[in-house]
Design an enzyme around this catalytic site. Structure first.
Site, short mmCIF file in Angstrom:
data_model
loop_
_atom_site.label_atom_id
_atom_site.label_comp_id
_atom_site.label_asym_id
_atom_site.label_seq_id
_atom_site.Cartn_x
_atom_site.Cartn_y
_atom_site.Cartn_z
N PRO A 10 13.32 -19.54 -0.37
CA PRO A 10 12.09 -18.77 -0.57
C PRO A 10 12.24 -17.60 -1.54
O PRO A 10 13.25 -16.90 -1.53
CB PRO A 10 11.75 -18.26 0.83
CG PRO A 10 13.01 -18.38 1.61
CD PRO A 10 13.74 -19.55 1.04
N ASN A 11 11.21 -17.44 -2.34
CA ASN A 11 11.05 -16.34 -3.29
C ASN A 11 11.95 -16.44 -4.53
O ASN A 11 11.83 -15.63 -5.44
CB ASN A 11 11.25 -14.98 -2.60
CG ASN A 11 10.25 -14.78 -1.49
OD1 ASN A 11 9.05 -14.93 -1.70
ND2 ASN A 11 10.72 -14.48 -0.29
N ARG A 18 11.13 -10.66 -9.97
CA ARG A 18 11.30 -10.15 -8.61
C ARG A 18 12.41 -9.11 -8.57
O ARG A 18 13.56 -9.42 -8.86
CB ARG A 18 11.68 -11.32 -7.71
CG ARG A 18 12.06 -10.93 -6.32
CD ARG A 18 12.76 -12.08 -5.60
NE ARG A 18 13.00 -11.72 -4.23
CZ ARG A 18 13.84 -12.37 -3.42
NH1 ARG A 18 14.49 -13.43 -3.87
NH2 ARG A 18 14.02 -11.97 -2.19
N TYR A 23 18.04 -8.46 -8.72
CA TYR A 23 18.25 -9.88 -9.02
C TYR A 23 18.33 -10.20 -10.51
O TYR A 23 18.58 -11.35 -10.88
CB TYR A 23 17.13 -10.71 -8.36
CG TYR A 23 17.11 -10.59 -6.85
CD1 TYR A 23 18.18 -11.06 -6.09
CD2 TYR A 23 16.05 -9.98 -6.19
CE1 TYR A 23 18.18 -10.94 -4.71
CE2 TYR A 23 16.04 -9.86 -4.80
CZ TYR A 23 17.10 -10.34 -4.07
OH TYR A 23 17.09 -10.23 -2.69
N ASN A 79 21.29 -21.41 -2.46
CA ASN A 79 20.88 -20.04 -2.17
C ASN A 79 19.70 -20.12 -1.20
O ASN A 79 18.57 -20.40 -1.61
CB ASN A 79 20.47 -19.30 -3.45
CG ASN A 79 20.17 -17.83 -3.17
OD1 ASN A 79 20.01 -17.43 -2.00
ND2 ASN A 79 20.11 -17.02 -4.21
N ALA A 82 16.05 -15.56 2.09
CA ALA A 82 15.94 -14.86 3.37
C ALA A 82 16.24 -15.77 4.57
O ALA A 82 16.59 -15.28 5.65
CB ALA A 82 14.55 -14.25 3.51
N GLU A 104 27.35 -21.76 -0.31
CA GLU A 104 26.32 -20.72 -0.11
C GLU A 104 26.47 -19.69 -1.23
O GLU A 104 27.57 -19.19 -1.49
CB GLU A 104 26.55 -20.07 1.26
CG GLU A 104 25.58 -18.94 1.54
CD GLU A 104 25.90 -18.25 2.87
OE1 GLU A 104 26.77 -18.73 3.64
OE2 GLU A 104 25.28 -17.19 3.12
N HIS A 106 24.74 -16.22 -3.18
CA HIS A 106 23.78 -15.11 -3.23
C HIS A 106 23.96 -14.33 -4.52
O HIS A 106 25.10 -13.99 -4.89
CB HIS A 106 23.98 -14.18 -2.03
CG HIS A 106 23.78 -14.88 -0.73
ND1 HIS A 106 22.52 -15.25 -0.29
CD2 HIS A 106 24.66 -15.34 0.18
CE1 HIS A 106 22.65 -15.89 0.86
NE2 HIS A 106 23.94 -15.97 1.16
N ARG A 113 23.93 -4.26 1.15
CA ARG A 113 22.50 -4.02 1.33
C ARG A 113 22.16 -3.76 2.80
O ARG A 113 23.01 -3.39 3.58
CB ARG A 113 21.72 -5.19 0.71
CG ARG A 113 22.03 -5.36 -0.79
CD ARG A 113 21.28 -6.51 -1.41
NE ARG A 113 19.84 -6.30 -1.35
CZ ARG A 113 18.92 -7.27 -1.54
NH1 ARG A 113 19.33 -8.51 -1.80
NH2 ARG A 113 17.64 -6.99 -1.47
C1 DQA Z 1 19.56 -13.49 -1.72
C2 DQA Z 1 19.82 -12.40 -0.68
C3 DQA Z 1 18.88 -12.53 0.50
O1 DQA Z 1 19.13 -11.49 1.43
C4 DQA Z 1 17.43 -12.41 0.02
O2 DQA Z 1 16.55 -12.58 1.12
C5 DQA Z 1 17.12 -13.32 -1.09
C6 DQA Z 1 18.10 -13.51 -2.16
C7 DQA Z 1 20.43 -13.31 -2.99
O3 DQA Z 1 20.50 -14.25 -3.76
O4 DQA Z 1 21.02 -12.25 -3.19
O5 DQA Z 1 16.02 -13.88 -1.17
O6 DQA Z 1 19.90 -14.76 -1.16
#
Ligand code: DQA
Length: 151
Positions: A10-11, A18, A23, A79, A82, A104, A106, A113
């Site tokens: 998501p996102n 964003r 990011y 990735n 959230a 995984e 990020h 954070r």
């Molecule tokens: C994320 C870190 C997560 O906490 C966050 O909700 C994201 C992006 C990252 O790539 O740093 O959506 O996965």
């Protein structure tokens, strides 16, 4: 040619606009183009998939688990956004399909954070973790996954 999946949760479709301080300004299309080119260099066919929906991500892991079992895929760079911090369903999906290697990934250093980002439901099911290298992390994860596959 074996496949490799780039899976974003998501996102991550908003990458580039964003929270750029966290990011960066690289878009998801840029990331997917880089991933596809790097995969080709390794002799792999990349598939890129992003969804804001947990069930769609679960379905994609099931599908890729079947492809891995058939010897058609080397695994997933994932990735989970959230859902990393909330999703028992994604944890169970990865465990449920057997030995599918999932890296995984990020973009940000989640450990630097908010406290709610410090726990991952995905990590115990992951073959490796890449955190805090910006969007370069996707490439590093792909190289690690390819190495695990013996490439
Ligand atoms: C994320 C870190 C997560 O906490 C966050 O909700 C994201 C992006 C990252 O790539 O740093 O959506 O996965």
């Amino acid at each position: 040619m074996k496949k490799v999946l780039l899976l974003n949760g998501p996102n991550l479709n908003l990458l580039g606009t964003r929270e750029p301080a966290t990011y960066g300004s690289t878009t998801l299309a840029d990331v997917e183009a880089m991933f596809t080119a790097e995969a080709a260099r390794l002799g792999l066919a990349a598939e890129c998939f992003q969804s804001n929906h947990e069930g769609a991500l679960v379905d994609k892991i099931h599908e890729t688990g079947r492809a891995f079992a058939a010897g058609e895929s080397i695994g997933v760079v994932f990735n989970p956004g959230a859902y990393t911090h909330t999703s028992v369903a994604l944890h169970d999906a990865i465990k449920g399909v057997g030995n599918l290697p999932v890296i995984e990934t990020h973009i940000s250093n989640v450990h630097q954070r908010e406290a709610f980002r410090h726990h991952s439901y995905i990590s115990p099911a992951a073959a490796g973790i890449v955190v805090g290298f910006g969007t370069d992390g996707y490439r590093l994860a792909l190289l690690g996954l390819a190495r695990k596959a013996g490439l």
